[in-house]
Design a protein around this motif. Structure first.
Motif, mmCIF file in Angstrom:
data_model
loop_
_atom_site.group_PDB
_atom_site.id
_atom_site.type_symbol
_atom_site.label_atom_id
_atom_site.label_comp_id
_atom_site.label_asym_id
_atom_site.label_seq_id
_atom_site.Cartn_x
_atom_site.Cartn_y
_atom_site.Cartn_z
ATOM 1 N N ALA A 403 -10.530 -3.794 -3.219
ATOM 2 C CA ALA A 403 -11.944 -3.534 -3.464
ATOM 3 C C ALA A 403 -12.406 -2.468 -2.481
ATOM 4 O O ALA A 403 -11.644 -1.980 -1.649
ATOM 5 C CB ALA A 403 -12.756 -4.808 -3.305
ATOM 6 N N GLY A 404 -13.680 -2.122 -2.574
ATOM 7 C CA GLY A 404 -14.234 -1.073 -1.728
ATOM 8 C C GLY A 404 -14.464 0.180 -2.540
ATOM 9 O O GLY A 404 -14.016 0.303 -3.684
ATOM 10 N N GLY A 405 -15.153 1.144 -1.932
ATOM 11 C CA GLY A 405 -15.485 2.365 -2.653
ATOM 12 C C GLY A 405 -14.279 3.105 -3.194
ATOM 13 O O GLY A 405 -14.308 3.661 -4.292
ATOM 14 N N GLY A 406 -13.172 3.085 -2.432
ATOM 15 C CA GLY A 406 -11.973 3.800 -2.865
ATOM 16 C C GLY A 406 -11.317 3.213 -4.089
ATOM 17 O O GLY A 406 -10.526 3.894 -4.760
ATOM 18 N N ALA A 407 -11.624 1.931 -4.422
ATOM 19 C CA ALA A 407 -11.008 1.286 -5.580
ATOM 20 C C ALA A 407 -11.470 1.891 -6.895
ATOM 21 O O ALA A 407 -10.892 1.605 -7.954
ATOM 22 C CB ALA A 407 -11.310 -0.216 -5.554
ATOM 23 N N LYS A 408 -12.509 2.735 -6.850
ATOM 24 C CA LYS A 408 -12.981 3.403 -8.068
ATOM 25 C C LYS A 408 -12.046 4.524 -8.502
ATOM 26 O O LYS A 408 -12.110 4.987 -9.645
ATOM 27 C CB LYS A 408 -14.386 3.961 -7.844
ATOM 28 N N SER A 409 -11.198 4.968 -7.590
ATOM 29 C CA SER A 409 -10.260 6.051 -7.899
ATOM 30 C C SER A 409 -8.987 5.486 -8.515
ATOM 31 O O SER A 409 -8.170 4.873 -7.833
ATOM 32 C CB SER A 409 -9.911 6.830 -6.620
ATOM 33 N N THR A 410 -8.799 5.707 -9.812
ATOM 34 C CA THR A 410 -7.594 5.206 -10.481
ATOM 35 C C THR A 410 -6.338 5.864 -9.919
ATOM 36 O O THR A 410 -5.284 5.227 -9.841
ATOM 37 C CB THR A 410 -7.682 5.445 -11.993
ATOM 38 N N VAL A 411 -6.451 7.122 -9.530
ATOM 39 C CA VAL A 411 -5.299 7.839 -8.964
ATOM 40 C C VAL A 411 -4.891 7.193 -7.639
ATOM 41 O O VAL A 411 -3.699 6.964 -7.379
ATOM 42 C CB VAL A 411 -5.624 9.331 -8.765
ATOM 43 N N TRP A 412 -5.867 6.888 -6.812
ATOM 44 C CA TRP A 412 -5.555 6.304 -5.510
ATOM 45 C C TRP A 412 -4.995 4.889 -5.659
ATOM 46 O O TRP A 412 -4.023 4.523 -5.007
ATOM 47 C CB TRP A 412 -6.792 6.294 -4.623
ATOM 48 N N VAL A 413 -5.590 4.079 -6.540
ATOM 49 C CA VAL A 413 -5.104 2.709 -6.695
ATOM 50 C C VAL A 413 -3.667 2.702 -7.210
ATOM 51 O O VAL A 413 -2.829 1.918 -6.753
ATOM 52 C CB VAL A 413 -6.029 1.899 -7.618
ATOM 53 N N GLN A 414 -3.337 3.584 -8.162
ATOM 54 C CA GLN A 414 -1.948 3.677 -8.629
ATOM 55 C C GLN A 414 -1.030 4.109 -7.495
ATOM 56 O O GLN A 414 0.096 3.611 -7.357
ATOM 57 C CB GLN A 414 -1.841 4.660 -9.791
ATOM 58 N N MET A 415 -1.523 5.013 -6.660
ATOM 59 C CA MET A 415 -0.756 5.459 -5.491
ATOM 60 C C MET A 415 -0.477 4.288 -4.554
ATOM 61 O O MET A 415 0.638 4.154 -4.018
ATOM 62 C CB MET A 415 -1.547 6.551 -4.764
#
Length: 504
Positions: A403-415
Motif C-alpha cells: 500500500a501507499g502512494g507508490g502502489a498506484k504505479s502498476t510498473v513499480w508494483v510489478q517490479m
C-alpha cells in the motif's frame, strides 16, 4: 449513519479521514506539514503548528463531510513515530520536536556501538531495536548531553500521536507500539528502567507516560476542544499506534507470518511474528510490538522511499505526470542498462536493513548510452532493491501486502514482484494509517469482534501481481551487485563525512 475518524499526523502531511463501518474512505481533509530542515542532519517540527493543522483538518472534516457530531462513534490517532516530543508541567512544548529522521545523535550512537559496545548490545537485546539516530532513546541521550537545561524543563516525553491525542483529550498516555521502538523491555513489555539507568537517563524515566494498548479508550474529547472543532465532548478517543503499525492494520496484515510494504516517505517493510518466535537482538532484525495480540513485527523501515522519486522528478525527469513516467520507464529494459541506484538520500543516512548515519545515494554504471529514462528507472529499481534487502528474513512463500502512494504505479508494483520473486497484493484505498487507527477504534468500541473481524469487513484488494520468471534471475544477480556496492561504500561514506566536517 455512524462513522469513525482516523487522524494521521505524518511527516509530510496531516490528515483527518472519515470512514464508514465497511472501511470506505468517505471524506479526507489534508494539509501539508512543515518539517524544519537545519543543516545537513537536523530535522525539527513546531509542535503547536502541527496541532493547529490537525485541528483545522478536523474542523473542515465536520464542516465539509456528511457526518455530524452525533454520527462520530470514536476517533483513532496515528502519526510519525520515534523522535522526541517534550512538554512541560503546563502541557506546553519546551522546544520544537526532534523528528525520527533527525541525524544529530550520531555521536551518541557511536558511543554505545563503538566506544561502549556492551551498552549498545544491551539496548539491542532489551528493546529489540539497535541504537539508531532518530530513536527517542538516543535523542533523549543527546538532549541530556547537549541541551540538559531544556530537557530539565520538561515533565513528559511524547511521540507525535501522543501529542495530538493529548491536545484532543488532555490525557497523558503512551502506547506499546510507539514507546516500544526504544524504551520498552520487549520481553517484559514494560519500561526498560535498568537500561535507561545504565545509559544515564534515570532522572528522566518519570517523563515516560503510562503505557496502554493501542485500542484502549484513554478519554473523550475535551469540552473546549470539542466546541471549537464541532465534535461531541463525549466522543471516545483511543491511544492509537505508530504510523507503520496503524497502516499495517489498515491493509489487513493482522496474522502471523504476514508481510507488508508501505511505499511512502519511508518504505516500511514489515514481517509479522508471534512473540515466542522472535529472537530479540538478532543481527539484521528490529522487533516492535504490533497492535494485535501477541504479534510483533520485524520492522525494517528505510529512511527514505518515495522522496528518492520526488528528487528524481525534480532534478532528472522532464515529465512530471506519474502516468507518463510509468510509460517512460516501462520502455527502458529491465536492469536500466546496468545503472544501479542506491536510495540513501536522507540527511540521516540509512537505518534498514543496516545502520550508517552517513550513507548517501549514488548512481553506479552510468555511461554515454544512459538517458534520463534509464536514470529514472534505476531510481525505482534501487528503491525496490532496498525493499528486497530488508525482506531477507521473510518467508518466500508468503504474499506481500502493499500500500501507499507508490502502489498506484502498476510498473513499480510489478517490479517489486519481479525483484523480490514474491506475489504482491495491492490494497484498495489511500489512507491506510488513518484507516488502521479507525479500525482500532472499531475494535475498542465493539463494532468489530477483533482485528481479524475488522480486516474481513473493511479490507479489500485491487489486484495481485506474480513475478515474471524472465526477470527474476537477472534481478537476483543485479541485487547481489547492488549489495556488494553498498557494502564497499560504507567506509567511503564515513570518509566523505569526515572531509565535509573538517572543512565546514
Amino acid at each position: 449513519m455512524s462513522y469513525f475518524i482516523g487522524i494521521d499526523a505524518g511527516t509530510s502531511n496531516v490528515k483527518a479521514v472519515l470512514f464508514d463501518y465497511s472501511g470506505n474512505e468517505i471524506h479526507v481533509e489534508s494539509l501539508e506539514n512543515d518539517p524544519i530542515y537545519i543543516g545537513d542532519t537536523d530535522v525539527e517540527q513546531n509542535m503547536n503548528i502541527l496541532w493547529e493543522k490537525v485541528a483545522l483538518c478536523l474542523r473542515m472534516l465536520l464542516e465539509n463531510g456528511p457526518a455530524k457530531a452525533d454520527d462520530i462513534k470514536a476517533i483513532g490517532v496515528t502519526g510519525q513515530g520515534e523522535g522526541c516530543w517534550l512538554i512541560d508541567e503546563a502541557g506546553e512544548p519546551v522546544q520544537d520536536a526532534l523528528l525520527w529522521c533527525d541525524g544529530r545523535a550520531s555521536d551518541e550512537v557511536a558511543k554505545v556501538t563503538k566506544v561502549n559496545p556492551e551498552l549498545g548490545e544491551l539496548i539491542y537485546q532489551t528493546t529489540g531495536t539497535p541504537p539508531l539516530t532518530g530513536t527517542q532513546l538516543m535523542l533523549l541521550k543527546w538532549m541530556k548531553e547537549n541541551r540538559k537545561a531544556v530537557l530539565d524543563k520538561a515533565q513528559h516525553v511524547f511521540f507525535c500521536k501522543d501529542w495530538v491525542r493529548y491536545k484532543l483529550t488532555g490525557k497523558i498516555n503512551g502506547d506499546y507500539t510507539d514507546t516500544g521502538t526504544s524504551l520498552i523491555d520487549a520481553r517484559a513489555e514494560k519500561v526498560a528502567d535498568e537500561m535507561l539507568t545504565k545509559l544515564g537517563l534515570a532522572d528522566y524515566i518519570s517523563y515516560i507516560p503510562e503505557q496502554v494498548t493501542s485500542d484502549t479508550i484513554v478519554g473523550t474529547v475535551d469540552v473546549e476542544v470539542a466546541r471549537s472543532l464541532g465534535l461531541n465532548p463525549d466522543t471516545p478517543v483511543i491511544a492509537g499506534a505508530i504510523d507503520v503499525i496503524a497502516a499495517a492494520v489498515g491493509i489487513g496484515t493482522v496474522e502471523d507470518k504476514d508481510i507488508c510494504v508501505i511505499l511512502g516517505t519511508t518504505c516500511a517493510n514489515e514481517i509479522f511474528k508471534r512473540k515466542a518466535d522472535c529472537n530479540f537482538g538478532e543481527p539484521g532484525t528490529r522487533y516492535e510490538k504490533h497492535a494485535v495480540g501477541d504479534l510483533y513485527v520485524n520492522l525494517l523501515p528505510t529512511m527514505n522511499g518515495t522522496p528518492n522519486i520526488d528528487w528524481a522528478l525534480e532534478n532528472i525527469s522532464q515529465v512530471k505526470d506519474f502516468s507518463e513516467i510509468d510509460h517512460l520507464i516501462s520502455q527502458v529494459p529491465v536492469g536500466s542498462g546496468g545503472v544501479i541506484y542506491h536510495p540513501y538520500i536522507s540527511a540521516a543516512g540509512e537505518r534498514a536493513p543496516f545502520y550508517h548515519p552517513f550513507a548517501k545515494a549514488n548512481f553506479f554504471g552510468v555511461n554515454m548510452g544512459t538517458t534520463r529514462a534509464h536514470l529514472l528507472r534505476a531510481v525505482y529499481e534501487g528503491i525496490t532493491m532496498s525493499i528486497k534487502d530488508c525482506l531477507q528474513d521473510a518467508n518466500k512463500n508468503s504474499k506481500i501486502f502493499i500500500a501507499g502512494g507508490g502502489a498506484k504505479s502498476t510498473v513499480w508494483v510489478q517490479m517489486i514482484s519481479d525483484i523480490t520473486a514474491m506475489e504482491v497484493v495491492v490494497s484498495i484505498g489511500n489512507e491506510f494509517g488513518a484507516k488502521g487507527a479507525a479500525m482500532m477504534a472499531g475494535v475498542a468500541t465493539g463494532v468489530y469482534a477483533d482485528y481479524a473481524d475488522a480486516a474481513k469487513k473493511t479490507c479489500k484488494f485491487a489486484k495481485t501481481y506474480q513475478p515474471n520468471p524472465r526477470h527474476v534471475d537477472f534481478y537476483q544477480e543485479l541485487y547481489e551487485l547492488y549489495r556488494d556496492i553498498r557494502m564497499a561504500s560504507e567506509p567511503l561514506w564515513t570518509k566523505r563525512a569526515e572531509i565535509l566536517k573538517k572543512y565546514k
